[in-house]
Design an enzyme around this catalytic site. Sequence first.
Site, PDB file in Angstrom:
ATOM      1  N   LYS A 126      -3.804 -45.932  23.854  1.00  0.00           N
ATOM      2  CA  LYS A 126      -4.539 -46.049  25.123  1.00  0.00           C
ATOM      3  C   LYS A 126      -5.990 -46.315  24.772  1.00  0.00           C
ATOM      4  O   LYS A 126      -6.471 -45.911  23.717  1.00  0.00           O
ATOM      5  CB  LYS A 126      -4.419 -44.760  25.937  1.00  0.00           C
ATOM      6  CG  LYS A 126      -4.660 -44.956  27.402  1.00  0.00           C
ATOM      7  CD  LYS A 126      -3.480 -45.626  28.099  1.00  0.00           C
ATOM      8  CE  LYS A 126      -3.827 -46.033  29.512  1.00  0.00           C
ATOM      9  NZ  LYS A 126      -2.640 -46.455  30.259  1.00  0.00           N
ATOM     10  N   ASP A 166      -4.888 -51.203  33.084  1.00  0.00           N
ATOM     11  CA  ASP A 166      -4.690 -49.869  33.665  1.00  0.00           C
ATOM     12  C   ASP A 166      -5.717 -49.789  34.795  1.00  0.00           C
ATOM     13  O   ASP A 166      -6.196 -50.839  35.274  1.00  0.00           O
ATOM     14  CB  ASP A 166      -4.890 -48.762  32.611  1.00  0.00           C
ATOM     15  CG  ASP A 166      -4.437 -47.379  33.091  1.00  0.00           C
ATOM     16  OD1 ASP A 166      -3.232 -47.120  33.094  1.00  0.00           O
ATOM     17  OD2 ASP A 166      -5.297 -46.555  33.479  1.00  0.00           O
TER      18      ASP A 166
HETATM   19  P1  NDP Z   1      -5.802 -49.817  39.887  1.00  0.00           P
HETATM   20  O1  NDP Z   1      -7.156 -49.788  39.335  1.00  0.00           O
HETATM   21  O2  NDP Z   1      -5.169 -51.112  40.243  1.00  0.00           O
HETATM   22  O3  NDP Z   1      -5.705 -48.863  41.179  1.00  0.00           O
HETATM   23  C1  NDP Z   1      -6.040 -47.526  41.107  1.00  0.00           C
HETATM   24  C2  NDP Z   1      -5.930 -46.915  42.493  1.00  0.00           C
HETATM   25  O4  NDP Z   1      -6.061 -45.509  42.374  1.00  0.00           O
HETATM   26  C3  NDP Z   1      -7.018 -47.374  43.440  1.00  0.00           C
HETATM   27  O5  NDP Z   1      -6.543 -47.369  44.743  1.00  0.00           O
HETATM   28  C4  NDP Z   1      -8.085 -46.302  43.236  1.00  0.00           C
HETATM   29  O6  NDP Z   1      -8.959 -46.138  44.352  1.00  0.00           O
HETATM   30  C5  NDP Z   1      -7.256 -45.070  43.056  1.00  0.00           C
HETATM   31  N1  NDP Z   1      -7.984 -44.091  42.208  1.00  0.00           N
HETATM   32  C6  NDP Z   1      -8.422 -44.295  40.944  1.00  0.00           C
HETATM   33  N2  NDP Z   1      -9.086 -43.216  40.508  1.00  0.00           N
HETATM   34  C7  NDP Z   1      -9.049 -42.327  41.499  1.00  0.00           C
HETATM   35  C8  NDP Z   1      -9.544 -41.026  41.655  1.00  0.00           C
HETATM   36  N3  NDP Z   1     -10.239 -40.402  40.686  1.00  0.00           N
HETATM   37  N4  NDP Z   1      -9.290 -40.379  42.826  1.00  0.00           N
HETATM   38  C9  NDP Z   1      -8.584 -40.996  43.803  1.00  0.00           C
HETATM   39  N5  NDP Z   1      -8.112 -42.241  43.719  1.00  0.00           N
HETATM   40  C10 NDP Z   1      -8.323 -42.894  42.583  1.00  0.00           C
HETATM   41  O7  NDP Z   1      -4.886 -49.032  38.814  1.00  0.00           O
HETATM   42  P2  NDP Z   1      -3.320 -49.082  38.603  1.00  0.00           P
HETATM   43  O8  NDP Z   1      -2.618 -49.233  39.901  1.00  0.00           O
HETATM   44  O9  NDP Z   1      -3.033 -50.034  37.517  1.00  0.00           O
HETATM   45  O10 NDP Z   1      -3.043 -47.621  37.996  1.00  0.00           O
HETATM   46  C11 NDP Z   1      -2.772 -46.494  38.835  1.00  0.00           C
HETATM   47  C12 NDP Z   1      -2.101 -45.408  38.010  1.00  0.00           C
HETATM   48  O11 NDP Z   1      -0.873 -45.919  37.457  1.00  0.00           O
HETATM   49  C13 NDP Z   1      -2.902 -44.887  36.809  1.00  0.00           C
HETATM   50  O12 NDP Z   1      -2.599 -43.526  36.614  1.00  0.00           O
HETATM   51  C14 NDP Z   1      -2.323 -45.688  35.651  1.00  0.00           C
HETATM   52  O13 NDP Z   1      -2.502 -45.033  34.425  1.00  0.00           O
HETATM   53  C15 NDP Z   1      -0.862 -45.735  36.047  1.00  0.00           C
HETATM   54  N6  NDP Z   1      -0.080 -46.797  35.428  1.00  0.00           N
HETATM   55  C16 NDP Z   1      -0.424 -48.105  35.572  1.00  0.00           C
HETATM   56  C17 NDP Z   1       0.357 -49.088  35.008  1.00  0.00           C
HETATM   57  C18 NDP Z   1       0.093 -50.538  35.240  1.00  0.00           C
HETATM   58  O14 NDP Z   1       0.929 -51.367  34.823  1.00  0.00           O
HETATM   59  N7  NDP Z   1      -1.001 -50.923  35.877  1.00  0.00           N
HETATM   60  C19 NDP Z   1       1.512 -48.754  34.157  1.00  0.00           C
HETATM   61  C20 NDP Z   1       1.835 -47.344  34.140  1.00  0.00           C
HETATM   62  C21 NDP Z   1       1.036 -46.415  34.731  1.00  0.00           C
HETATM   63  P3  NDP Z   1     -10.495 -46.642  44.242  1.00  0.00           P
HETATM   64  O15 NDP Z   1     -10.426 -48.120  44.355  1.00  0.00           O
HETATM   65  O16 NDP Z   1     -11.166 -45.983  45.386  1.00  0.00           O
HETATM   66  O17 NDP Z   1     -11.003 -46.179  42.908  1.00  0.00           O
END
Ligand code: NDP
Length: 449
Positions: A126, A166
């Site tokens: 990571k 991510d």
């Molecule tokens: P994105 O950046 O596309 O989206 C993240 C989302 O989560 C946004 O809506 C964001 O809101 C919200 N968010 C982020 N941080 C916080 C916080 N501290 N409190 C509340 N809301 C928050 O990321 P992903 O969709 O790619 O990733 C989301 C999760 O999935 C993570 O945990 C990641 O590790 C996991 N994941 C992702 C994969 C992938 O292929 N992308 C694979 C496996 C797991 P805002 O815009 O307001 O920050």
Amino acid sequence: MNSYIERIIKEAEKKNNNQPEYIQAVKEVLTSLEPIINLNNKYEKNAILERMVEPERIIMFRVPWVDDSGKIQINRGYRVQYSSLIGPYKGGLRFHPSVNLSVMKFLGFEQIFKNALTGLPIGGAKGGSDFNPKGKSDNEVMRFCQSFMTELYRHIGQDVDVPAGDIGVGGREIGYLFGQYKRIKNAYEGGVLTGKSVCYGGSLARTEATGYGLLFYMREMLKQHDNSMQGKIVTISGSGNVAIYAAQKAFQMGATVVAMSDSNGCIYDENGIDLDCVKEIKEVKRGRIKEYLECHQDARYFEKTGNNSPIWGIKTDIALPCATQNELTLEDAKQLVANGVIAVGEGANMPTTMDAIEYFLSNDVLFAPAKAANAGGVATSAIEMSQNSMRYYYTFEEVEKKLDTIMTNIFKECKDAADEAGISGNYVAGANIAAFKKLAEAMIAQGLV
Ligand code: NDP
């Protein structure tokens, strides 16, 4: 608790005393391994747990860049190369102000188990930075990515370490990172990064993969308990990559997604969320979820005021936390159970606190753990790597079919491991045990390295 597990947890706490997320992830996995550690002393004899709680290598570096006003900015970059046991290091990059060593190590630790579950030849890693892409111009993001890669390039490679996206790292960032890598190396190594755009070597269905994979896992879990997604009400936290495509597949499976969120609050649309509107706000305008009300006046918006997200107070059959770590607490779990939730599926990494998971399990709520349920993203990244090696493309349907098969197999592995350990229905422990067995076997086979 088994004395070997207890000792390793204590030592890990002592060595990493200011890394709460990392310790949380270690505890969650190790405490669930009791049924298998009790059965065989080969794990202790070969120091398997000691090795598993120590990453192979950690790289930390300075990332200097210049913002649009000409001011110098300094961020910190990370890459935790956790394990190369079963393939090149593999795992995403996160750009978010909350990134620190503890978060990077917990994510790297989770990744080794997740990648083992996919059955594909990928190790675990990571990386990322405390850089916040929110509100930055495209040029600022590009300058940051170029500076980040100018250091990172020497540590990665298509047979060494393959980063992906991510939180805060999507197609735009991967493009800038890839461009800089190619420029420095003077070679087209397509497989050095995944999540690339399809126009220069990405895989069809990679964008959709994590969200779709989560729903394939949910479908299998519900089927096992004589249920299905058809007709269910679903709430999904987040509105990023994972959340959007989880929602898309949930609708395709006949469910109705009524709420989504971002870090400021959540929208509730009882007629079903208009996903095209969410995509326009998040993928095109990079705006806030509140803007949904501009095209749907009848929907409601709940601002996040304290630590807890308002989304978990909404009545639902199925809750899918798809935003970030520790976003669903015991208090939230109690509300969900009181409102009749039947299943929870983790799209994000470690979104549910340990006491909340225990509460769900003890209230007979089906629980799909992140390292199994969100493995579809990295599995499809591995499919992207193999297409790059073959210099060939699969169709969207071919990739989706492979993803479906992988997720179905992962569910079966979790189920079989739980059944074998005498804890049927506990897919949290099932996932940990199934992955641990594979990793331990590879560790013993490769000797003391
Ligand atoms: P994105 O950046 O596309 O989206 C993240 C989302 O989560 C946004 O809506 C964001 O809101 C919200 N968010 C982020 N941080 C916080 C916080 N501290 N409190 C509340 N809301 C928050 O990321 P992903 O969709 O790619 O990733 C989301 C999760 O999935 C993570 O945990 C990641 O590790 C996991 N994941 C992702 C994969 C992938 O292929 N992308 C694979 C496996 C797991 P805002 O815009 O307001 O920050």
